[in-house]
Design a protein around this motif. Structure first.
Motif, PDB file in Angstrom:
ATOM      1  N   MET A 224       0.838  -1.194   0.000  1.00  0.00           N
ATOM      2  CA  MET A 224       0.000   0.000   0.000  1.00  0.00           C
ATOM      3  C   MET A 224       0.883   1.257   0.000  1.00  0.00           C
ATOM      4  O   MET A 224       0.608   2.229  -0.688  1.00  0.00           O
ATOM      5  CB  MET A 224      -0.923  -0.014   1.224  1.00  0.00           C
ATOM      6  N   GLY A 225       1.980   1.211   0.786  1.00  0.00           N
ATOM      7  CA  GLY A 225       2.900   2.353   0.822  1.00  0.00           C
ATOM      8  C   GLY A 225       3.609   2.572  -0.497  1.00  0.00           C
ATOM      9  O   GLY A 225       4.020   3.696  -0.804  1.00  0.00           O
ATOM     10  N   ALA A 226       3.763   1.495  -1.305  1.00  0.00           N
ATOM     11  CA  ALA A 226       4.415   1.643  -2.607  1.00  0.00           C
ATOM     12  C   ALA A 226       3.603   2.535  -3.542  1.00  0.00           C
ATOM     13  O   ALA A 226       4.127   3.082  -4.509  1.00  0.00           O
ATOM     14  CB  ALA A 226       4.616   0.275  -3.245  1.00  0.00           C
ATOM     15  N   MET A 227       2.321   2.698  -3.228  1.00  0.00           N
ATOM     16  CA  MET A 227       1.464   3.580  -4.047  1.00  0.00           C
ATOM     17  C   MET A 227       2.072   4.982  -4.126  1.00  0.00           C
ATOM     18  O   MET A 227       2.027   5.634  -5.168  1.00  0.00           O
ATOM     19  CB  MET A 227       0.067   3.636  -3.414  1.00  0.00           C
ATOM     20  N   TRP A 228       2.636   5.463  -2.998  1.00  0.00           N
ATOM     21  CA  TRP A 228       3.238   6.794  -3.005  1.00  0.00           C
ATOM     22  C   TRP A 228       4.750   6.704  -2.783  1.00  0.00           C
ATOM     23  O   TRP A 228       5.388   7.688  -2.437  1.00  0.00           O
ATOM     24  CB  TRP A 228       2.599   7.690  -1.945  1.00  0.00           C
TER      25      TRP A 228
ATOM     26  N   LEU B 239      14.709   2.255   3.095  1.00  0.00           N
ATOM     27  CA  LEU B 239      14.435   3.313   4.067  1.00  0.00           C
ATOM     28  C   LEU B 239      12.941   3.585   4.215  1.00  0.00           C
ATOM     29  O   LEU B 239      12.500   4.145   5.227  1.00  0.00           O
ATOM     30  CB  LEU B 239      15.138   4.608   3.647  1.00  0.00           C
ATOM     31  N   LEU B 240      12.172   3.202   3.187  1.00  0.00           N
ATOM     32  CA  LEU B 240      10.732   3.456   3.229  1.00  0.00           C
ATOM     33  C   LEU B 240       9.947   2.303   3.837  1.00  0.00           C
ATOM     34  O   LEU B 240       8.741   2.407   4.019  1.00  0.00           O
ATOM     35  CB  LEU B 240      10.215   3.724   1.808  1.00  0.00           C
ATOM     36  N   GLN B 241      10.635   1.188   4.122  1.00  0.00           N
ATOM     37  CA  GLN B 241       9.918   0.025   4.646  1.00  0.00           C
ATOM     38  C   GLN B 241       9.821   0.093   6.162  1.00  0.00           C
ATOM     39  O   GLN B 241      10.443  -0.668   6.903  1.00  0.00           O
ATOM     40  CB  GLN B 241      10.604  -1.256   4.172  1.00  0.00           C
ATOM     41  N   THR B 242       9.057   1.063   6.605  1.00  0.00           N
ATOM     42  CA  THR B 242       8.743   1.264   8.013  1.00  0.00           C
ATOM     43  C   THR B 242       7.309   1.764   8.105  1.00  0.00           C
ATOM     44  O   THR B 242       6.852   2.499   7.208  1.00  0.00           O
ATOM     45  CB  THR B 242       9.723   2.269   8.660  1.00  0.00           C
ATOM     46  N   PRO B 243       6.573   1.391   9.142  1.00  0.00           N
ATOM     47  CA  PRO B 243       5.158   1.805   9.213  1.00  0.00           C
ATOM     48  C   PRO B 243       4.953   3.315   9.115  1.00  0.00           C
ATOM     49  O   PRO B 243       3.951   3.762   8.546  1.00  0.00           O
ATOM     50  CB  PRO B 243       4.729   1.279  10.593  1.00  0.00           C
ATOM     51  N   LYS B 244       5.904   4.095   9.628  1.00  0.00           N
ATOM     52  CA  LYS B 244       5.724   5.556   9.586  1.00  0.00           C
ATOM     53  C   LYS B 244       5.704   6.075   8.154  1.00  0.00           C
ATOM     54  O   LYS B 244       5.009   7.038   7.852  1.00  0.00           O
ATOM     55  CB  LYS B 244       6.839   6.240  10.373  1.00  0.00           C
ATOM     56  N   MET B 245       6.481   5.431   7.272  1.00  0.00           N
ATOM     57  CA  MET B 245       6.526   5.917   5.898  1.00  0.00           C
ATOM     58  C   MET B 245       5.275   5.544   5.117  1.00  0.00           C
ATOM     59  O   MET B 245       5.072   6.002   4.001  1.00  0.00           O
ATOM     60  CB  MET B 245       7.770   5.380   5.200  1.00  0.00           C
ATOM     61  N   VAL B 246       4.449   4.683   5.669  1.00  0.00           N
ATOM     62  CA  VAL B 246       3.168   4.400   5.030  1.00  0.00           C
ATOM     63  C   VAL B 246       2.183   5.529   5.327  1.00  0.00           C
ATOM     64  O   VAL B 246       1.221   5.744   4.593  1.00  0.00           O
ATOM     65  CB  VAL B 246       2.613   3.041   5.514  1.00  0.00           C
TER      66      VAL B 246
END
Length: 723
Positions: free
Chosen positions: A84-88, A164-171
């Motif tokens: 889902m985070g990969a969307m942005w 670096l983006l694979q953390t819940p905060k970055m979602v």
């Protein structure tokens, strides 16, 4: 599916252009039929963009690697949360998300105001659809998220999301910032509509008042979560480094904060018409400017993953919005005369004006510090760097003046502060400051600070003491307002204290919600003051050895590794004692993803309490695992920064809470359903920073052990000690 996604984008572009034409005719003729038609065009535009977003999300969930974007920012091993985070996570997806937010807010604005502001709504629709059209042109012709591969065989696996983006905060962090920037379109559209329609009454102020809080709210969440991500993932012990990307989102937050205050003056006194319209246009331009400098590659940053080749498109959009916005502003300048003038410099409106000037000065400092290295390199060929020390040198004293104005603006009266009102309003905040400042500092020194053994910089300590004193003054001023309101209601309505507080928050949302926001800001300044006593130590230590930082003793016990299909995880085990008492075992580590072996990520272990944070990062280790180096911080009062964020968001929620009439206009939606949905969503967003902090402190989710909590069936090597 990629054909459906691309077709949806083209359809959205068509509907938005048609909607612009219908809005233009409605604005010129004041035809209600064309206005209704333009409204349906905004709904159709949103529907088409929502279809495109759904197609991309489906492609990510189903690993459709025939689409370049999906193959570049996801892989089959990523959990649903990160898909889902990969969307942005990439340029095209984040731009599609931005466009979706502009479209849904435009459609919502058209629906909510379908029976109001009839002279301005055609132009609000026209401007909003023009922005959507510009974004869709970039999506369709410059950064299509559904672009297929041109090779014969599509790849069978993806590259995965940036580690670096694979953390819940970055979602949560990127969509918050993108939502903040995207929703700035609506108040900007009302400002432009006022200029086009030559309607400089308070109508656009009234209409914009609620909408401007939405971008401010989401920019606040985004900036706070970005700071939390930097604090917990980058391993340098701080939460704000004045990185250009951080500054890009901070700039519109500063100008919007100023605007929220100055709009109150126009609404109440008919002043600052030119200032407010100019500030609104400038705030929107800063959102485009920030996107341009971070996505064009113009500025180097730790957020280099955000760079792409769409800079020229955004430059055209930036120049177009600037020329048209300030061109209209200059054209209407003679018509925007203030109805009243400032009565006295000793008044609430004067404090707000000084506050606006200060916010503009802070904006100028941040803008100069961000762009000057690039300007100097471009003109003189000299490469320079402006770092946190330079920013802090300017921003710290201005922040203290801002604190002072926050307190003064609370206790001063509208029009003129008389000697009688001065005595009435100033005495308790001043006494509170004079008594509690030395008392609290003495208690903290004897109870805690003397054991830290810190040797702080005298300037930092001076700033910290002044900040604490001003926090007590401004905090007492806000509390005094609450006390007076409660006493007045108890006297006139015979209410309980709880009932009186509830009625104050319901009847005067903006006023008392604003005081709560101020209190949240004060908590953040307490955290800033705590930095004066921050301890930082770099150590290299062998297994079984100990090191002391402050009054904490750290014993390095072990270093182990775990290898799975996705990454190699290095985990250190350290016992932490305080003056001989065992506290806990911490597990800082490093994760090396197989898809990005040259980009190891730090897995920081932070134990956060209201008193101080203990922060440990694994920096390096030798091949035998017998010696490792760590970066250790003891940071007083950092917890209050995140707590202040939660308070600030709670106060904003109160200010944004719709009136009974506003909810009534949402028919046929049930009032109860609307209230429950709003309360749930607002409370979740307001408590998000504290929720994340609570989960990640004193649980494995805040250390390298968090990966062991994620179900993984592809372990190649079980956890083993390094030899």
């Amino acid at each position: 599916m990629k054909l459906l996604g691309t077709a949806a984008l083209y359809a959205a572009l068509y509907f938005s252009i048609v909607g612009m034409a219908l809005s233009w005719v409605a604005g010129q003729t004041q035809s209600r039929r064309f206005l209704i038609s333009s409204r349906w065009a905004t709904y159709a535009t949103f529907g088409a963009i929502a279809t495109a977003s759904s197609v991309l999300m489906h492609a990510l969930f189903t690993h459709d690697f025939s689409i370049q974007y999906v193959a570049s920012f996801s892989d089959e091993s990523m959990p649903l949360f990160y898909l889902m985070g990969a969307m942005w996570g990439g340029q095209a997806g984040s731009l599609l998300f931005w466009t979706s937010i502009v479209a849904i807010t435009t459609a919502s604005c058209m629906y909510v105001n379908r029976n109001k502001y009839q002279d301005m709504m055609p132009w609000v629709s026209f401007v909003s659809l023009a922005v959507i059209t510009g974004l869709l042109v970039i999506l369709v012709f410059g950064s299509n998220p559904f672009e297929p591969f041109s090779i014969i065989d599509d790849p069978t696996k993806g590259k995965g999301l940036n580690p670096l983006l694979q953390t819940p905060k970055m979602v949560v962090h990127p969509p918050s910032l993108l939502t903040g920037m995207a929703t700035m379109t609506i108040p900007f559209a009302f400002a432009m509509a006022a200029l086009i329609a030559k309607n400089f009454s308070n109508a656009w102020v009234e209409a914009s008042r609620q909408w401007i809080l939405i971008p401010w709210f989401f920019l606040s969440i985004g900036n706070m979560l970005g700071g939390m991500w930097a604090y917990e993932e980058l391993g340098w012990g701080g939460y704000w480094a004045w990185d250009p990307v951080e500054n890009a989102s901070f700039l519109p937050w500063l100008t919007t904060t100023a605007l929220i205050h100055s709009l109150m003056i126009q609404e109440r006194r008919g002043m600052l018409k030119r200032w407010n319209l100019g500030l609104m246009i400038g705030s929107f331009i800063l959102t485009i400017f920030g996107t341009y400098i971070t996505r064009s590659g113009l500025i180097e940053s730790v957020h280099s993953f955000a760079q792409s080749e769409i800079g020229p498109y955004f430059l055209v959009l930036l120049v177009s919005v600037t020329v048209i916005g300030f061109g209209m502003f200059a054209w209407r300048w003679p018509s925007m005369k203030a109805e009243q003038r400032l009565d006295s410099t000793a008044s609430k409106e004067a404090a707000f004006i000084f506050n606006n000037w200060l916010f503009m000065a802070m904006t100028g400092v941040v803008l100069f510090g961000t762009m000057w290295p690039k300007v100097k390199e471009g003109i003189w060929g000299q490469e320079i760097t402006i770092g946190p020390l330079w920013f802090n040198k300017w921003m710290a004293p201005m922040g203290l003046v801002l604190l002072l104005l926050m307190g003064l603006g609370t206790v001063m009266s509208w029009r003129k502060t008389t000697g009688k009102s001065f005595k009435k309003n100033f005495i308790w905040p001043t006494i509170t400051m004079l008594v509690l400042t030395p008392l609290s500092l003495a208690i903290y020194w004897f109870a805690r600070a003397q054991y830290l053994g810190v040797n702080p910089n005298p300037n930092d300590v001076t700033y910290a003491v002044i900040a604490v004193a001003l926090c007590f003054f401004a905090g007492a001023a806000s509390v005094e307002e609450f006390v007076r309101g409660i006493l007045a209601r108890r006297k006139s309505h015979e209410e309980s204290v709880v009932k009186a507080i509830y009625e104050l928050l319901v009847k005067q949302r903006r006023r008392y919600g604003g005081y709560i926001i101020h209190i949240g800001i004060l908590f953040a300044f307490i955290a800033f003051a705590g930095n004066a006593l921050k301890i930082e130590k770099d150590i290299s230590i062998a297994r079984g050895e100990t090191v002391t930082v402050g009054d904490y003793t750290f014993k390095f016990n072990n270093l182990r590794e775990k290898n799975d299909q996705e990454k190699l995880l290095i985990i250190a085990d350290m016992d932490v004692t305080q003056r001989g008492k065992m506290l806990y075992t911490i597990h800082p580590g490093k994760a090396i993803f197989h898809t990005s072996p040259n980009m190891p990520t730090s897995e920081i272990d932070i134990r956060s309490t209201p008193l101080e944070d203990v922060y440990v990062a694994l920096v390096n280790y030798d091949s035998t695992g017998t010696r490792a180096s760590f970066k250790i911080f003891v940071s007083p009062f950092t917890w209050w920064f995140w707590f202040g964020a939660a308070v600030l968001m709670f106060g904003t929620m109160i200010c944004m809470w719709p009136t009974r009439e506003g909810l009534h206009s949402l028919r046929p939606t049930s009032h109860l359903v609307a209230r429950v949905a709003l309360v749930s969503s607002f409370l979740f967003l307001a408590m998000l920073p504290m929720l994340l902090l609570a989960v990640e402190s004193f649980t494995p989710w805040g250390s390298a052990l968090r990966y062991e909590l994620v179900a993984n069936t592809h372990i190649i090597t079980e956890t083993t000690d390094l030899p």
